[in-house]
Design an enzyme around this catalytic site. Sequence first.
Site, PDB file in Angstrom:
ATOM      1  CD  GLU A 275      -4.740  -7.885   1.799  1.00 21.78           C
ATOM      2  OE1 GLU A 275      -5.625  -7.237   2.411  1.00 21.78           O
ATOM      3  OE2 GLU A 275      -3.540  -7.546   1.783  1.00 21.78           O
TER       4      GLU A 275
ATOM      5  CD  GLU B 170      -2.819  -1.270   2.390  1.00 23.88           C
ATOM      6  OE1 GLU B 170      -2.751  -0.371   3.254  1.00 23.88           O
ATOM      7  OE2 GLU B 170      -3.602  -2.231   2.478  1.00 23.88           O
TER       8      GLU B 170
END
Length: 342
Positions: free
Chosen positions: A252, A144
């Site tokens: 995810e 991220e």
Amino acid sequence: MRCLIVCENLEMLNLSLAKTYKDYFKIGAAVTAKDLEGVHRDILLKHFNSLTPENAMKFENIHPEEQRYNFEEVARIKEFAIKNDMKLRGHTFVWHNQTPGWVFLDKNGEEASKELVIERLREHIKTLCERYKDVVYAWDVVNEAVEDKTEKLLRESNWRKIIGDDYIKIAFEIAREYAGDAKLFYNDYNNEMPYKLEKTYKVLKELLERGTPIDGIGIQAHWNIWDKNLVSNLKKAIEVYASLGLEIHITELDISVFEFEDKRTDLFEPTPEMLELQAKVYEDVFAVFREYKDVITSVTLWGISDRHTWKDNFPVKGRKDWPLLFDVNGKPKEALYRILRF
């Protein structure tokens, strides 16, 4: 007709996700040590061949103090994986969240130097890579890092503040020294959305042109049942990332029954409409995954059943969500049958 559907679903109860997709990609689940027993253990043994420690490998959990590591939970997950012929995805070395403050401070409590932070990162990566090299097939090296709230390319973080923009390149180079045959991934959310796809492409292209040893990109895939553009955005993103020569992991995956902006708290169970929409979205995205099996080599669900999901209480405190393939009792949902039936 109802009898045919019921009989077909009963027959599918005998099918395994991992075995059904053995010629396509690994099927993974994010786990805690508690998942290695009871109904979740049974589901893991039947349906999955890849595990991601949900939180146990994150910096603050596995390395909370400079001279102290906490290997206990990962040890249990590793033992379970090896015993049952599974592999691990390592998650994650460098992230702006869940990194303990000591990493960025010197012995006087002042901001640490660039050299000291890099030295600490090297020791951390080396320790984990060497400890888990026999079972980890891929590492999320950086997580991220791309900014999605402003026009800037990179997110502000302590890593970037102290090391500079090269912190991503440095992290991958260190990981490559110690990770053996494991593949190295950059992982992020919303990176199939056009606004973030463009930024992520620019960041990765520049890094690759400078020789950064990135093997693949992780598409987190925290989606919901209401996004009408999901399939088209996903296909475009896969093609863009594949054009860089990158392997793709879905890292995810969960499909919320709520839009992110939806603040409702009145539901105590999903409606039949929600479950049908969810099943259709799972069916559609798995069709895309199969279509691009040449570049997608792993698909991981972020959890096992709706009994435990990070989407509970997020983004709305006190609200339950039901984003996974098995219900709160560990029973298969229609979504599971849809992705087994192709």
